[in-house]
Design a protein around this motif. Structure first.
Motif, PDB file in Angstrom:
ATOM      1  N   LYS A 172      42.483   3.726  90.338  1.00 54.32           N
ATOM      2  CA  LYS A 172      43.726   3.592  91.036  1.00 54.32           C
ATOM      3  C   LYS A 172      44.670   2.605  90.509  1.00 54.32           C
ATOM      4  N   LEU A 173      44.233   1.650  90.258  1.00 54.04           N
ATOM      5  CA  LEU A 173      45.057   0.446  89.967  1.00 54.04           C
ATOM      6  C   LEU A 173      45.672   0.763  88.618  1.00 54.04           C
ATOM      7  N   ILE A 174      45.019   1.406  87.723  1.00 52.80           N
ATOM      8  CA  ILE A 174      45.402   1.839  86.377  1.00 52.80           C
ATOM      9  C   ILE A 174      46.662   2.806  86.506  1.00 52.80           C
ATOM     10  N   LEU A 175      46.350   3.783  87.299  1.00 53.35           N
ATOM     11  CA  LEU A 175      47.407   4.740  87.787  1.00 53.35           C
ATOM     12  C   LEU A 175      48.613   4.382  88.448  1.00 53.35           C
ATOM     13  N   LYS A 176      48.464   3.280  89.065  1.00 54.26           N
ATOM     14  CA  LYS A 176      49.738   2.757  89.871  1.00 54.26           C
ATOM     15  C   LYS A 176      50.441   1.969  88.853  1.00 54.26           C
ATOM     16  N   GLU A 177      49.790   1.168  87.716  1.00 56.52           N
ATOM     17  CA  GLU A 177      50.470   0.548  86.702  1.00 56.52           C
ATOM     18  C   GLU A 177      51.304   1.362  85.762  1.00 56.52           C
ATOM     19  N   ALA A 178      50.676   2.709  85.449  1.00 56.88           N
ATOM     20  CA  ALA A 178      51.392   3.526  84.859  1.00 56.88           C
ATOM     21  C   ALA A 178      52.563   4.058  85.534  1.00 56.88           C
ATOM     22  N   LEU A 179      52.574   4.274  86.764  1.00 59.88           N
ATOM     23  CA  LEU A 179      53.742   4.760  87.737  1.00 59.88           C
ATOM     24  C   LEU A 179      54.873   3.753  87.703  1.00 59.88           C
ATOM     25  N   ALA A 180      54.355   2.579  87.835  1.00 60.60           N
ATOM     26  CA  ALA A 180      55.201   1.099  87.829  1.00 60.60           C
ATOM     27  C   ALA A 180      55.999   1.451  86.490  1.00 60.60           C
ATOM     28  N   ILE A 181      55.361   1.576  85.097  1.00 60.91           N
ATOM     29  CA  ILE A 181      55.961   1.652  84.067  1.00 60.91           C
ATOM     30  C   ILE A 181      57.047   2.710  83.918  1.00 60.91           C
ATOM     31  N   ILE A 182      56.812   3.767  84.819  1.00 59.21           N
ATOM     32  CA  ILE A 182      58.009   5.031  84.954  1.00 59.21           C
ATOM     33  C   ILE A 182      59.161   4.340  85.758  1.00 59.21           C
ATOM     34  N   GLU A 183      58.745   3.817  86.941  1.00 60.83           N
ATOM     35  CA  GLU A 183      59.974   3.251  87.403  1.00 60.83           C
ATOM     36  C   GLU A 183      60.635   2.286  86.776  1.00 60.83           C
ATOM     37  N   GLU A 184      60.117   1.477  86.091  1.00 64.82           N
ATOM     38  CA  GLU A 184      60.499   0.221  85.494  1.00 64.82           C
ATOM     39  C   GLU A 184      61.533   0.527  84.270  1.00 64.82           C
ATOM     40  N   ASP A 185      60.968   1.773  83.433  1.00 65.65           N
ATOM     41  CA  ASP A 185      61.896   2.322  82.522  1.00 65.65           C
ATOM     42  C   ASP A 185      63.183   3.028  82.964  1.00 65.65           C
ATOM     43  N   ARG A 186      62.925   3.715  84.063  1.00 58.37           N
ATOM     44  CA  ARG A 186      64.108   4.274  84.938  1.00 58.37           C
ATOM     45  C   ARG A 186      65.419   3.095  84.999  1.00 58.37           C
ATOM     46  N   ARG A 187      64.754   1.957  85.664  1.00 51.55           N
ATOM     47  CA  ARG A 187      65.820   0.773  85.764  1.00 51.55           C
ATOM     48  C   ARG A 187      66.323   0.196  84.579  1.00 51.55           C
ATOM     49  N   ALA A 188      65.315   0.324  83.745  1.00 53.22           N
ATOM     50  CA  ALA A 188      65.700  -0.544  82.371  1.00 53.22           C
ATOM     51  C   ALA A 188      66.762   0.019  81.660  1.00 53.22           C
ATOM     52  N   CYS A 189      66.652   1.470  81.623  1.00 57.38           N
ATOM     53  CA  CYS A 189      67.655   2.437  80.948  1.00 57.38           C
ATOM     54  C   CYS A 189      69.028   2.156  81.765  1.00 57.38           C
ATOM     55  N   ARG A 190      69.204   2.031  82.921  1.00 59.56           N
ATOM     56  CA  ARG A 190      70.542   2.073  83.711  1.00 59.56           C
ATOM     57  C   ARG A 190      70.982   0.643  83.268  1.00 59.56           C
ATOM     58  N   ASN A 191      70.331  -0.331  83.309  1.00 62.14           N
ATOM     59  CA  ASN A 191      70.447  -1.815  82.936  1.00 62.14           C
ATOM     60  C   ASN A 191      71.288  -1.726  81.395  1.00 62.14           C
ATOM     61  N   ILE A 192      70.394  -1.248  80.545  1.00 59.35           N
ATOM     62  CA  ILE A 192      71.052  -1.167  79.210  1.00 59.35           C
ATOM     63  C   ILE A 192      72.289  -0.328  79.085  1.00 59.35           C
TER      64      ILE A 192
END
Ligand code: MRU
Length: 370
Positions: free
Chosen positions: A143-163
């Motif tokens: 479950k924690l591995i899945l949580k981390e993968a989903l966190a990557i998705i959200e982080e990328d969303r934010r990262a691209c907005r910042n770029i």
């Protein structure tokens, strides 16, 4: 798809997509739903907008290898989710057993494509969660591995907005930008890197125009960049790769913005084959050349671009552009490197999610990543 040429020069393409009559559909590159990874099959674009659901690591490997899902940031999320898909069916009872399976799965996923840093970064993040939680029950680690993968998705969303936010500051009101490959929504979770800068500039009321290099041999620029920019109402004109220098000489290009697959500690940046050529001709014509990428693309473990592994892809990707007749193909030697490395001296600035980095890159990248 229907391509209609207007009489104006250069030729303007108007694409009509049979399966998207409204033309305002949201683009969802990659999503996790019902315990499956849903991706757009990018090999089908622009002819067809087709989604596929992936529920096992083998299919994820294949999707990455065949560029159904592609672009460095999207590969980071796909790889981390691939680790989860692989490990989710594990019957391991102890962490030792689980770790052995995890090793196999991550090694397998890592063998799909060698160049994009994000792919390995995604795998590493999934693994480090397992290692950090090695005392917890296996079911919980999954479950924690899945949580981390989903966190990557959200982080990328934010990262691209910042770029986009940082990059748009570099764009004037009526500028024309040249780009290569696809560093847009389709290469990320949302918004894109190089194209994110353009989306943000447009959202701020500027009127960016884009020339998209078709990007041989797999035509990501022609098939994907024009598709998404047109969907988002950005003024885009397609050119073939060998036209870029001519456009620069004619004064048609104000800036070049490209994405990156891996950035070395000294700023050398690997991106789609052809990017280096654009950087060289930009320098000659004194046109600013930018790389746009999240910090997850930076590989602090390598000093320079010399250490970046360049993916070589099959000959058929090139020969398939003109024939599949084996009699003609007999004896033709083909070399098909998928990426090249632009040395940092040719890069005006690197637009990241944490800010814009300029020379001296080594020092400034170190500070940025600290
Ligand atoms: O072979 P591809 O289509 O995966 O290559 C992608 C690129 O070169 C992109 O420019 C890069 O990954 C940056 S995407 C934001």
């Amino acid at each position: 798809m229907l391509l209609e040429a207007s009489p104006a020069s250069p030729v303007k393409l108007r694409c009509i997509y049979a399966d998207d009559k409204q033309g305002n559909m949201e683009i969802k590159t990659l999503e996790f739903r019902n315990n499956k990874v849903r991706i757009i099959d990018q090999t089908k674009l622009p002819h067809k907008l087709e989604y596929i659901d992936i529920d096992n690591v083998k299919d994820m490997w294949q999707a990455i290898k065949e560029l159904k899902v592609r672009g460095a940031p999207a590969l980071g999320a796909a790889a981390a989710l691939g680790v989860y898909l692989g490990i989710s069916r594990s019957k391991a009872k102890t962490f030792g057993e689980f770790a052995r399976e995890l090793n196999k799965i991550t090694g397998y996923l890592a063998s799909s494509r060698p160049t994009a840093r994000n792919l390995f970064w995604g795998i590493e993040r999934a693994c480090s969660v397992a290692v950090k939680n090695n005392r917890k029950p296996v079911a919980e680690i999954k479950k924690l591995i899945l949580k981390e993968a989903l966190a990557i998705i959200e982080e990328d969303r934010r990262a691209c907005r910042n770029i986009g936010r940082f990059g748009a500051k570099l764009i004037g009101r009526d500028e024309t930008i040249l780009t290569v490959c696809n560093a847009g929504i389709l290469a990320t979770i949302d918004y894109g890197t190089a194209l994110g800068v353009i989306y943000r500039a447009k959202a701020e009321g500027k009127r960016p125009k884009v020339f998209s290099c078709e990007t041989r041999p797999l035509l990501q620029g022609a098939r994907l960049t024009t598709w998404e920019l047109m969907k988002k109402g950005v003024d885009v004109t397609l050119i073939s790769d060998n036209m870029a220098a001519h456009l620069m000489k004619e004064g048609k290009i104000d800036k070049v913005i490209a994405g990156a697959d891996r950035i070395a500690a000294n700023g050398d940046s690997a991106n789609k084959i052809g990017t280096l050529g654009l950087a060289v001709i930009s320098a000659y014509h004194k046109i600013p050349f930018y790389i746009a990428a999240p910090c997850s693309t930076i590989d602090q473990g390598i000093h320079s671009g010399k250490e970046i592994t360049i993916e070589e892809r099959k000959a058929q990707e090139i020969t398939g552009l003109f024939t599949d007749d084996i009699r003609i193909l007999k004896g033709i030697e083909v070399y098909n490197p998928a990426f090249d490395v632009t040395p940092h001296e040719l890069i005006t600035a690197i637009i990241t999610d944490k800010g814009v980095v300029r020379s001296p890159y080594k020092e400034n990248i170190k500070k940025l990543c600290a």
